[in-house]
Design an enzyme around this catalytic site. Sequence first.
Site, PDB file in Angstrom:
ATOM      1  N   THR A 187     -32.551  26.478  28.350  1.00 60.16           N
ATOM      2  CA  THR A 187     -33.061  24.846  28.041  1.00 60.16           C
ATOM      3  C   THR A 187     -32.263  23.539  28.495  1.00 60.16           C
ATOM      4  O   THR A 187     -30.959  23.305  27.565  1.00 60.16           O
ATOM      5  CB  THR A 187     -32.938  25.164  26.804  1.00 60.16           C
ATOM      6  OG1 THR A 187     -32.127  25.410  26.154  1.00 60.16           O
ATOM      7  CG2 THR A 187     -34.097  26.341  26.365  1.00 60.16           C
ATOM      8  N   GLU A 331     -38.698  29.632  26.363  1.00 59.76           N
ATOM      9  CA  GLU A 331     -38.105  30.411  25.914  1.00 59.76           C
ATOM     10  C   GLU A 331     -39.622  31.080  25.807  1.00 59.76           C
ATOM     11  O   GLU A 331     -39.523  32.769  25.252  1.00 59.76           O
ATOM     12  CB  GLU A 331     -37.617  30.338  24.196  1.00 59.76           C
ATOM     13  CG  GLU A 331     -37.251  29.666  23.997  1.00 59.76           C
ATOM     14  CD  GLU A 331     -36.309  28.212  24.371  1.00 59.76           C
ATOM     15  OE1 GLU A 331     -37.323  27.703  24.627  1.00 59.76           O
ATOM     16  OE2 GLU A 331     -35.921  27.770  23.798  1.00 59.76           O
ATOM     17  N   LYS A 444     -40.990  11.497   8.003  1.00 55.92           N
ATOM     18  CA  LYS A 444     -40.708  11.723   6.700  1.00 55.92           C
ATOM     19  C   LYS A 444     -41.252  10.585   5.974  1.00 55.92           C
ATOM     20  O   LYS A 444     -39.994  10.169   5.763  1.00 55.92           O
ATOM     21  CB  LYS A 444     -40.495  12.877   6.616  1.00 55.92           C
ATOM     22  CG  LYS A 444     -40.129  13.566   6.685  1.00 55.92           C
ATOM     23  CD  LYS A 444     -38.428  14.744   6.575  1.00 55.92           C
ATOM     24  CE  LYS A 444     -39.332  15.973   8.027  1.00 55.92           C
ATOM     25  NZ  LYS A 444     -37.410  16.049   9.168  1.00 55.92           N
ATOM     26  N   TRP A 449     -45.798  13.424   6.124  1.00 54.52           N
ATOM     27  CA  TRP A 449     -45.671  13.360   7.341  1.00 54.52           C
ATOM     28  C   TRP A 449     -46.367  12.642   7.949  1.00 54.52           C
ATOM     29  O   TRP A 449     -47.150  12.836   7.778  1.00 54.52           O
ATOM     30  CB  TRP A 449     -45.602  14.473   7.672  1.00 54.52           C
ATOM     31  CG  TRP A 449     -44.270  16.081   7.346  1.00 54.52           C
ATOM     32  CD1 TRP A 449     -43.307  15.676   6.051  1.00 54.52           C
ATOM     33  CD2 TRP A 449     -44.363  17.070   7.933  1.00 54.52           C
ATOM     34  NE1 TRP A 449     -42.422  16.530   6.225  1.00 54.52           N
ATOM     35  CE2 TRP A 449     -42.618  17.810   7.037  1.00 54.52           C
ATOM     36  CE3 TRP A 449     -44.418  17.872   8.480  1.00 54.52           C
ATOM     37  CZ2 TRP A 449     -42.737  18.823   6.947  1.00 54.52           C
ATOM     38  CZ3 TRP A 449     -44.715  19.200   8.556  1.00 54.52           C
ATOM     39  CH2 TRP A 449     -43.599  19.513   8.146  1.00 54.52           C
TER      40      TRP A 449
END
Lengths: 551, 551
Positions: A187, A331, A444, A449
């Site tokens: 990755t 993944e 935030k 959010w």
Amino acid sequence: MLSTMQDVPLLISRILTHGAKIHGTSQVSTWTGEGEPQRRSFAEIGDRAAQLAHALRDDLGVTGDDRVATLMWNNAEHVEAYFAIPSMGAVLHTLNLRLPAEQLAWIVDHAADKVVMVNGSLLPLLAPLLPRLRTVEHVVVTGPGDRSLLDGAHARVHEYEELLTGKPVTYDWPELDERSAAAMCYTSGTTGDPKGVVYSHRSIYLHSMQVNMTESMGLTDEDTSLVVVPQFHVNAWGLPHATFMTGVNMLMPDRFLQPAPLAEMIESERPTHAAAVPTIWQGLLTELTAKPRDVSTLTQVTIGGAACPPSLMAAFDELGMRVCHAWGMTETSPLGTVARPPAHAIGTDQEFAYRITQGRFPAGVEGRLMGRDGELLPWDGESAGELEVRGMWIAGAYYNGPDAEPLRPADKFSEDGWLKTGDVGTISPDGFLTLTDRAKDVIKSGGEWISSVELENALMAHPDVMEAAVVAVPDEKWGERPLATVVLKEGSTADFASLRAFLADEGGIARWQLPERWTIVEAVPKTSVGKFDKKVLRRQYAEGELDITRL
Amino acid sequence: MLSTMQDVPLLISRILTHGAKIHGTSQVSTWTGEGEPQRRSFAEIGDRAAQLAHALRDDLGVTGDDRVATLMWNNAEHVEAYFAIPSMGAVLHTLNLRLPAEQLAWIVDHAADKVVMVNGSLLPLLAPLLPRLRTVEHVVVTGPGDRSLLDGAHARVHEYEELLTGKPVTYDWPELDERSAAAMCYTSGTTGDPKGVVYSHRSIYLHSMQVNMTESMGLTDEDTSLVVVPQFHVNAWGLPHATFMTGVNMLMPDRFLQPAPLAEMIESERPTHAAAVPTIWQGLLTELTAKPRDVSTLTQVTIGGAACPPSLMAAFDELGMRVCHAWGMTETSPLGTVARPPAHAIGTDQEFAYRITQGRFPAGVEGRLMGRDGELLPWDGESAGELEVRGMWIAGAYYNGPDAEPLRPADKFSEDGWLKTGDVGTISPDGFLTLTDRAKDVIKSGGEWISSVELENALMAHPDVMEAAVVAVPDEKWGERPLATVVLKEGSTADFASLRAFLADEGGIARWQLPERWTIVEAVPKTSVGKFDKKVLRRQYAEGELDITRL
């Protein structure tokens, strides 16, 4: 009670021999930039993969689970490597040619690659790196390129075609354990060292079946797939394996990934399907607007790697290219979800709303949402949490840490073995995932959010906006606030106030979520796989490199 | 080198929980013969399968790999049994309700079934048998039917709905070994004792993925599949599992398998797909000709179990139902080959010729042809030999012999573990299988082989012929010669000489292959799964029961 079924392992060699025999006339066509593409049938690729395996074993001494790396574009030779290396029992390690040299060297060293296969066109990238690759004993060069760049290298240099010449066109592929390593991919980790995912024969085989299911890509030998997504990017989303399973033809762009040659190859080679990340597709759209081509055969486009802005999806709909949104990551092999709308929504107003979600999980993948305190959240379409997944082609660890044991960092894997995706979103009662942000990109603000992705999509729907990235920046009063980074189309005279008004009036963004910090950039910085690199934007802001307007 | 992928087993419980959650609104509709069908959503079936598992475990004491048999038509309750029994770790044993009582008793005894689930409508079949089923401790009855037939039975009798009432709608499905037994099905063996095939969770899971691949049935939640092929006939060709994987709706005919109700349910329920053996389909065609219905939604029909006569395929093409030929057997789960024409043939004169072959092998199945002396034959479209297959959902043995070990008879399995199918045919260079006969039905005339299937197809293309079966009969001069057994359509006056001439002139049959022995019968005898029962014809001939005309 024992089952009486035959015990036949799920092996990549099985996909290869099947494709070469049953779909022997299907083709891999590689764009060469001049005239007719290079054509190679699946039968020929089967022969050549066997020859390559003989060469690797007999001439280069590849044995056991030796790692053979590829530094290659999408082309027929790379497909041959895809099959030969795992089928013989070795491990294919695809190298991301867009990574910084420093990271590439680290990765080759970490994987202890013994051989590097490289396209001649990429020798300028490999040559300066090679002296630092101490595990590499052999370099195999394929296609045009200046070999003299490798003069004086410590590794032995081989010509791909010479290695193959005279080798037998069959190979007695070993009956491996299906759980053994087949391929690895690191990755492009935004924090810490890159992390290697090691796919097994089993995970790749099952993933290939899923790709061929009608609910996923579902192509047949009537199709030709333009594989824009790089083979070094999560197995090109499984296409090289999946196509050999069912005889789908592949059109490989090699290094010609610019909008103009892509448009040209679509017009002349007439693919029916394409797979690419949104940024490539955005460029193609601009190209086709400037210079229309006949792209009428290309009716299905799989877009993943990053969320496809709804405005881009709508624009492609108008061109007759139906975009199918998918979500995944290195993944997850990568197929995690696919956004095929449910039957009841087809042909209704709801259809588009379903298509811009990330989609539904296939049977092989389970998903769950975890709240900020580790609680399981309901699938109500409203509760936002971090997505965790489990499944047959999902990573449960990373390749070895310093103690040669698999790495299972607590921020990546739950105690019960699920992968923490780092993606934040909601799941509807009927199982459709909507990602609103990367966990680390969520803004935030005053305890609430704000989704950076929602703001970006709303901005990119503005006719004057080419690209937009929104990142969190520190704010004394609110903790964090959004910074809007905008790339305007040529000749645009839009100002920030009008963009802000557009967000509120047309984008349906709540007043308190509207950014007050704005900046114009020439291009949004991208990662090596074409995603917005927000880390760079945050750093540029912190170091005062951006010219900020405050509304 | 270890793979870093999660190790998640391929389990039927995974298919169930996926279907119930992600495709919870998809439906199983069961025909009741009066008014609206019974409708049950996948979510409800998920709940009820959990309840059934609780009942089997807690009320009936089913543990470990106990066998639970089903003597049931295709209906929602049978689907619940399909999922509950293997998911809890027990073994589903589907009983073929068309078998002679003697064989059924033998099979239940051999499998040591502990529980029999039975449709009330089938109690007249079970009741007289029950006293001989010494291993059966419990009978669970579902749906209407006269319970008093079971009075005095040694087994405890339960009402299905009562068992489910009040049970929890979730079950903590065990994490089983994917190679453990999930389901068993006995072949209606034409020689010797019936033989049991024991499917594993793994084989059923992989087979379900294959059924959902675009190259196979490839249905989605936009489809409704009319599952005519019985659930006791090789897992209904995998449809109950495959549909739960992808949300395909199922229409279940229960006991209403006659042409008129089938036509009625197609008209009113509007399925898009159906799966059935040719004999059922032949009857439907006659019905639709006599009394046309709107069957326009039904555009895809999978036919297998026996070769579909080309004339029948052509007749369905005219109705807008596209027949897709498939080949398989109990030992192959059953998907062995599917006849989707290759891309280059679509829209050409070759297309039909490809469609009437048995088709191509999917990646999970390997095939080879063996000559009379055990030599490997080429794929040249001409060399005829016995088909042997190997693969992930192919049987490698039968359920236990007297010593409780798996049975591997030498006439059924090769020394290297391949299944000997008993089918004779050719394979073209591009991998299309054409079966010409069962090995035991081939007519060996003067050292040459005559294909009974070829003669039958040519005969059935005659407008006056309803059905035709050809079998080998002893002949002093030639060893064996063909006997043609013909069912004429009502009112037909065709005579044998004209049929014989038709074979030569229109059917392209070589002179020396033309039958000289002919007989008219009212119906061709059929096996319990609807195939021509040639064993019966040969016996009838040997015993002088047929009225033979010699030309």
